[in-house]
Scaffold this motif. Structure first.
Motif, PDB file in Angstrom:
ATOM      1  N   PHE A  64      11.064 -11.660   2.061  1.00  0.00           N
ATOM      2  CA  PHE A  64      11.762 -12.857   2.526  1.00  0.00           C
ATOM      3  C   PHE A  64      11.217 -14.128   1.849  1.00  0.00           C
ATOM      4  O   PHE A  64      11.974 -15.002   1.434  1.00  0.00           O
ATOM      5  CB  PHE A  64      11.604 -12.955   4.041  1.00  0.00           C
ATOM      6  CG  PHE A  64      12.426 -14.034   4.662  1.00  0.00           C
ATOM      7  CD1 PHE A  64      13.780 -13.851   4.882  1.00  0.00           C
ATOM      8  CD2 PHE A  64      11.847 -15.246   5.015  1.00  0.00           C
ATOM      9  CE1 PHE A  64      14.547 -14.853   5.437  1.00  0.00           C
ATOM     10  CE2 PHE A  64      12.614 -16.261   5.573  1.00  0.00           C
ATOM     11  CZ  PHE A  64      13.966 -16.061   5.790  1.00  0.00           C
ATOM     12  N   SER A  93      14.268 -12.941  -0.624  1.00  0.00           N
ATOM     13  CA  SER A  93      15.489 -12.197  -0.265  1.00  0.00           C
ATOM     14  C   SER A  93      15.357 -11.588   1.120  1.00  0.00           C
ATOM     15  O   SER A  93      14.259 -11.228   1.546  1.00  0.00           O
ATOM     16  CB  SER A  93      15.715 -11.044  -1.253  1.00  0.00           C
ATOM     17  OG  SER A  93      15.799 -11.527  -2.561  1.00  0.00           O
ATOM     18  N   MET A 127      -4.575  -8.823  12.400  1.00  0.00           N
ATOM     19  CA  MET A 127      -4.460  -7.463  12.940  1.00  0.00           C
ATOM     20  C   MET A 127      -5.200  -6.519  12.011  1.00  0.00           C
ATOM     21  O   MET A 127      -4.605  -5.833  11.186  1.00  0.00           O
ATOM     22  CB  MET A 127      -2.994  -7.087  13.081  1.00  0.00           C
ATOM     23  CG  MET A 127      -2.323  -7.824  14.213  1.00  0.00           C
ATOM     24  SD  MET A 127      -0.634  -7.285  14.411  1.00  0.00           S
ATOM     25  CE  MET A 127      -0.249  -7.929  16.032  1.00  0.00           C
ATOM     26  N   VAL A 173      17.070  -8.660   3.943  1.00  0.00           N
ATOM     27  CA  VAL A 173      17.956  -7.518   4.147  1.00  0.00           C
ATOM     28  C   VAL A 173      18.889  -7.874   5.294  1.00  0.00           C
ATOM     29  O   VAL A 173      18.438  -8.307   6.357  1.00  0.00           O
ATOM     30  CB  VAL A 173      17.118  -6.264   4.481  1.00  0.00           C
ATOM     31  CG1 VAL A 173      18.007  -5.126   4.945  1.00  0.00           C
ATOM     32  CG2 VAL A 173      16.310  -5.846   3.262  1.00  0.00           C
ATOM     33  N   VAL A 184      -6.544  -5.311   0.426  1.00  0.00           N
ATOM     34  CA  VAL A 184      -5.326  -4.521   0.201  1.00  0.00           C
ATOM     35  C   VAL A 184      -5.738  -3.394  -0.743  1.00  0.00           C
ATOM     36  O   VAL A 184      -6.214  -3.645  -1.856  1.00  0.00           O
ATOM     37  CB  VAL A 184      -4.215  -5.385  -0.442  1.00  0.00           C
ATOM     38  CG1 VAL A 184      -2.903  -4.605  -0.488  1.00  0.00           C
ATOM     39  CG2 VAL A 184      -4.031  -6.687   0.324  1.00  0.00           C
ATOM     40  N   TYR A 185      -5.551  -2.146  -0.264  1.00  0.00           N
ATOM     41  CA  TYR A 185      -6.134  -1.001  -0.977  1.00  0.00           C
ATOM     42  C   TYR A 185      -5.192  -0.419  -2.024  1.00  0.00           C
ATOM     43  O   TYR A 185      -4.924   0.768  -2.045  1.00  0.00           O
ATOM     44  CB  TYR A 185      -6.559   0.059   0.035  1.00  0.00           C
ATOM     45  CG  TYR A 185      -7.641  -0.440   0.969  1.00  0.00           C
ATOM     46  CD1 TYR A 185      -8.988  -0.263   0.660  1.00  0.00           C
ATOM     47  CD2 TYR A 185      -7.316  -1.129   2.129  1.00  0.00           C
ATOM     48  CE1 TYR A 185      -9.977  -0.743   1.507  1.00  0.00           C
ATOM     49  CE2 TYR A 185      -8.302  -1.614   2.981  1.00  0.00           C
ATOM     50  CZ  TYR A 185      -9.623  -1.415   2.662  1.00  0.00           C
ATOM     51  OH  TYR A 185     -10.608  -1.889   3.498  1.00  0.00           O
ATOM     52  N   GLU A 194       0.846  -1.218   0.000  1.00  0.00           N
ATOM     53  CA  GLU A 194       0.000   0.000   0.000  1.00  0.00           C
ATOM     54  C   GLU A 194       0.876   1.261   0.000  1.00  0.00           C
ATOM     55  O   GLU A 194       0.715   2.138  -0.856  1.00  0.00           O
ATOM     56  CB  GLU A 194      -0.935   0.000   1.206  1.00  0.00           C
ATOM     57  CG  GLU A 194      -2.072  -1.015   1.089  1.00  0.00           C
ATOM     58  CD  GLU A 194      -3.134  -0.846   2.171  1.00  0.00           C
ATOM     59  OE1 GLU A 194      -3.008   0.036   3.035  1.00  0.00           O
ATOM     60  OE2 GLU A 194      -4.114  -1.626   2.154  1.00  0.00           O
TER      61      GLU A 194
HETATM   62  P1  NAI Z   1       2.522  -8.207   6.981  1.00  0.00           P
HETATM   63  O1  NAI Z   1       2.532  -9.330   7.935  1.00  0.00           O
HETATM   64  O2  NAI Z   1       1.350  -7.957   6.136  1.00  0.00           O
HETATM   65  O3  NAI Z   1       3.757  -8.347   5.980  1.00  0.00           O
HETATM   66  C1  NAI Z   1       5.076  -8.454   6.413  1.00  0.00           C
HETATM   67  C2  NAI Z   1       5.882  -9.051   5.297  1.00  0.00           C
HETATM   68  O4  NAI Z   1       7.259  -8.953   5.634  1.00  0.00           O
HETATM   69  C3  NAI Z   1       5.595 -10.531   5.072  1.00  0.00           C
HETATM   70  O5  NAI Z   1       5.370 -10.725   3.707  1.00  0.00           O
HETATM   71  C4  NAI Z   1       6.852 -11.232   5.572  1.00  0.00           C
HETATM   72  O6  NAI Z   1       7.121 -12.429   4.883  1.00  0.00           O
HETATM   73  C5  NAI Z   1       7.892 -10.172   5.287  1.00  0.00           C
HETATM   74  N1  NAI Z   1       9.097 -10.253   6.108  1.00  0.00           N
HETATM   75  C6  NAI Z   1       9.196 -10.562   7.421  1.00  0.00           C
HETATM   76  N2  NAI Z   1      10.488 -10.485   7.816  1.00  0.00           N
HETATM   77  C7  NAI Z   1      11.210 -10.090   6.742  1.00  0.00           C
HETATM   78  C8  NAI Z   1      12.585  -9.816   6.506  1.00  0.00           C
HETATM   79  N3  NAI Z   1      13.477  -9.924   7.490  1.00  0.00           N
HETATM   80  N4  NAI Z   1      12.961  -9.437   5.270  1.00  0.00           N
HETATM   81  C9  NAI Z   1      12.052  -9.314   4.255  1.00  0.00           C
HETATM   82  N5  NAI Z   1      10.738  -9.579   4.422  1.00  0.00           N
HETATM   83  C10 NAI Z   1      10.321  -9.938   5.644  1.00  0.00           C
HETATM   84  O7  NAI Z   1       2.892  -6.931   7.882  1.00  0.00           O
HETATM   85  P2  NAI Z   1       2.841  -5.390   7.554  1.00  0.00           P
HETATM   86  O8  NAI Z   1       2.766  -5.142   6.102  1.00  0.00           O
HETATM   87  O9  NAI Z   1       3.948  -4.803   8.343  1.00  0.00           O
HETATM   88  O10 NAI Z   1       1.474  -4.976   8.214  1.00  0.00           O
HETATM   89  C11 NAI Z   1       1.234  -5.169   9.612  1.00  0.00           C
HETATM   90  C12 NAI Z   1      -0.197  -5.443   9.887  1.00  0.00           C
HETATM   91  O11 NAI Z   1      -0.991  -4.298   9.639  1.00  0.00           O
HETATM   92  C13 NAI Z   1      -0.732  -6.562   9.031  1.00  0.00           C
HETATM   93  O12 NAI Z   1      -0.942  -7.664   9.875  1.00  0.00           O
HETATM   94  C14 NAI Z   1      -2.020  -6.088   8.499  1.00  0.00           C
HETATM   95  O13 NAI Z   1      -3.060  -6.901   8.936  1.00  0.00           O
HETATM   96  C15 NAI Z   1      -2.212  -4.683   9.051  1.00  0.00           C
HETATM   97  N6  NAI Z   1      -2.514  -3.803   7.923  1.00  0.00           N
HETATM   98  C16 NAI Z   1      -3.676  -4.003   7.247  1.00  0.00           C
HETATM   99  C17 NAI Z   1      -3.971  -3.249   6.147  1.00  0.00           C
HETATM  100  C18 NAI Z   1      -5.226  -3.514   5.415  1.00  0.00           C
HETATM  101  O14 NAI Z   1      -6.067  -4.226   5.932  1.00  0.00           O
HETATM  102  N7  NAI Z   1      -5.400  -2.972   4.223  1.00  0.00           N
HETATM  103  C19 NAI Z   1      -3.091  -2.198   5.667  1.00  0.00           C
HETATM  104  C20 NAI Z   1      -1.870  -2.115   6.423  1.00  0.00           C
HETATM  105  C21 NAI Z   1      -1.629  -2.881   7.520  1.00  0.00           C
END
Ligand code: NAI
Ligand code: FAD
Length: 467
Positions: free
Chosen positions: A205, A236, A320, A238, A352-353, A188
């Motif tokens: 990752f 990948s 979440m 970081v 996902v918006y 997003e």
């Molecule tokens: P997320 O859990 O959606 O995505 C995190 C991503 O980071 C995953 O794909 C994971 O495999 C990857 N990852 C983890 N460790 C890594 C590393 N060391 N290197 C590279 N990639 C790695 O979490 P995100 O995007 O931080 O969002 C947090 C929460 O906020 C989500 O659980 C979501 O539910 C909520 N959220 C919801 C939205 C919506 O409903 N539209 C919008 C934004 C957030």
């Protein structure tokens, strides 16, 4: 001013504020402790609302590229980022003040400060204005939400190395933005800055973006993002970020091992998930148990192991999402008032918006296969939908998964413009335990994108009309 209430809610995010409002509607006297200087929690202040304001504004900005083919000549648009950030701030203020109004209307007292649980029935608040106040209630709800998960060795300064909070506040469009984590936030907020002119590289990752999403949807989405000039570094990790002059050097490595690579960046966005936030809440001393991931443990009735202490939202197990927290808040308030509401965790939509949007509810194909459930899949592409063709927004499809024997809808996955609005037809049908045939037999207005949902339902039975 009394210090004794029927209910104390700690945290005024979507979970906490809806719980407080519903409890008050049901006749309870309610105090809500919130330490932020505005109500609404993560969602209204630094989450859902500001991100959607920037997504909306940046989408319109990017959309101007397609104006000419529609016969609209406006010239190249100029970005005034300050004004766009002001537009976002108005969205935040309008919404947070709206909650303040609802609190007043429902006679909920906002106790400004940090709440600490002192055991069953008692909360001590370190007041924002100084001093402390002890509140008492027979029931206490912990709705303290979540916080950003950090990557060891990478310090977020919210200027160059940012979390979602800093990424919503940038004062300049970064030339190069490296996003660590190809989840919801990465895609997003990556979309916002991509549309405004950043070169965006997403480092994920796992081998695919959006883990947990239906595989076919994720693959299609990846293709679309690449067309939008996102660079995707999948599989990948970081390994470090270093300052180099005015910029940053981001070291990445294949997750399974292999040659390292260094990416240049002006800004790095770290969004690798969020963790339950319970700092300063006094769980230890009060004896409230948490799980291995620091989430407050609750039973099926949202009760913790301490009598009269309950928890909801991001601070406990489950997706979440703001609407999950809200539902729990309402259900809990009704239970405390002696009612017997039910919350259906199997039917929580996720959206996902981005453009196109990605929306889903229920099981993915991968989950059904793993569970050994026999199903029929019906799929309908937007390239065959009249409205999408008229608008020239034909990316994506609707996929409906229904039980092979009973035809009950088990999962619906949509990638396409306005998927986040269309998904609710499926949510309602699933909540009623409906079948694909129910959707197929429902008259849908023409010409709408939603007709693709009906066609996908027809396709479950092998009889789509426009394909
Ligand atoms: P997320 O859990 O959606 O995505 C995190 C991503 O980071 C995953 O794909 C994971 O495999 C990857 N990852 C983890 N460790 C890594 C590393 N060391 N290197 C590279 N990639 C790695 O979490 P995100 O995007 O931080 O969002 C947090 C929460 O906020 C989500 O659980 C979501 O539910 C909520 N959220 C919801 C939205 C919506 O409903 N539209 C919008 C934004 C957030
Ligand atoms: P929160 O909203 O986190 O609220 C908890 C509140 O408790 C906070 O205000 C905090 O200050 C307060 N608090 C904590 N401890 C104390 C204490 N001891 N005393 C007093 N107050 C305390 N979800 C969606 O469904 N759709 C989206 O589009 C979406 N977009 C998002 C975008 C971003 C960038 C982010 C970061 C998140 C997004 N989310 C989205 C997730 C959503 O924001 C959360 O799921 C939701 O806010 C959780 O609600 P909550 O009530 O559990 O907690």
């Amino acid at each position: 001013m009394s210090d004794t209430f029927d209910l104390i809610v700690i945290g005024a995010g979507p979970g906490g504020y809806e719980c407080a409002i519903r409890a008050s509607q049901l006749g309870m006297s309610v105090a809500c402790v919130e330490k932020r200087d505005a109500l609404g929690g993560t969602c209204l202040n630094v989450g859902c609302i500001p991100s959607k304001a920037l997504l909306h504004a940046s989408e319109l900005f990017a959309e101007t590229d397609h104006f000419e083919k529609m016969g609209i000549k406006v010239g190249k648009p100029k970005l005034d980022l300050g004004a766009m950030q002001n537009f976002k701030q108005q969205a935040i203020d309008g919404n947070t003040q709206g909650i303040e109004f609802l609190f007043k209307k429902n006679k909920i007292e906002w106790v400004k400060g940090t709440g600490t649980l002192k055991g069953a029935g008692e909360v001590e608040v370190a007041l924002t204005e100084g001093g402390t106040r002890t509140l008492k209630a027979s029931d206490i709800v912990l709705a303290t939400g979540s916080d950003v998960a950090h990557l060891p060795g990478i310090d977020v300064d919210e200027k160059q190395i940012v979390s979602s909070t800093g990424a919503l506040e940038l004062e300049k469009v970064p030339g190069k933005l490296v996003v660590v984590g190809g989840g919801v936030i990465g895609l997003e907020l990556g979309s916002v800055w991509n549309r405004l002119g950043s070169e965006v590289t997403v480092v994920e990752f796992l081998p695919a973006i959006l883990p947990g999403m239906d595989g076919e949807v994720a693959k299609t989405f990846q293709r679309i993002l690449k067309k939008q000039k996102f660079a995707l570094k999948l599989g990948s990790k970081v390994t470090g970020v270093e300052k180099s002059g005015k910029g940053l050097k981001v070291s990445i490595e294949p997750a399974k091992g292999g040659d390292a690579e260094v990416l240049d960046a002006d800004v790095v966005l770290v969004c690798i998930g969020r963790v339950a936030y319970t700092e300063g809440l006094g769980l230890d001393k009060a004896g409230v148990e948490v799980d291995e991931r620091g989430r407050i443990k609750v039973d099926a009735h949202l009760k913790t192991n301490v009598d009269g202490v309950h928890a909801i939202g991001d601070a406990i197990i489950g997706p979440m999402l703001a609407h999950k927290a809200m539902e729990e808040g309402v259900v809990l308030a009704e239970r405390l008032a002696g009612q017997s509401p039910h919350m259906n965790y199997d039917v929580i939509p996720g959206v996902v918006y981005t453009q196109p949007e990605v929306a889903s509810v229920g099981k993915t194909e991968e989950e059904l296969k793993e569970a050994g459930i026999e199903y029929r899949a019906g799929k309908f592409p937007f390239t065959a939908n009249g409205r999408a063709k008229a608008n020239q927004q034909t990316d994506g499809f609707v996929k409906i998964l229904a039980d092979k024997k009973t035809d009950k809808v088990l999962g619906v996955h949509i990638i396409g413009t306005q998927a986040g609005e269309m998904i609710h037809e499926a949510v309602t049908v699933m909540e009623f335990g409906g079948a694909a045939e129910d959707i197929a037999r429902t008259c849908h207005a023409h010409p709408t994108l939603s007709e693709a949902v009906k066609e996908a339902a027809l396709a479950v039975d092998g009889r789509p009309l426009h394909m």
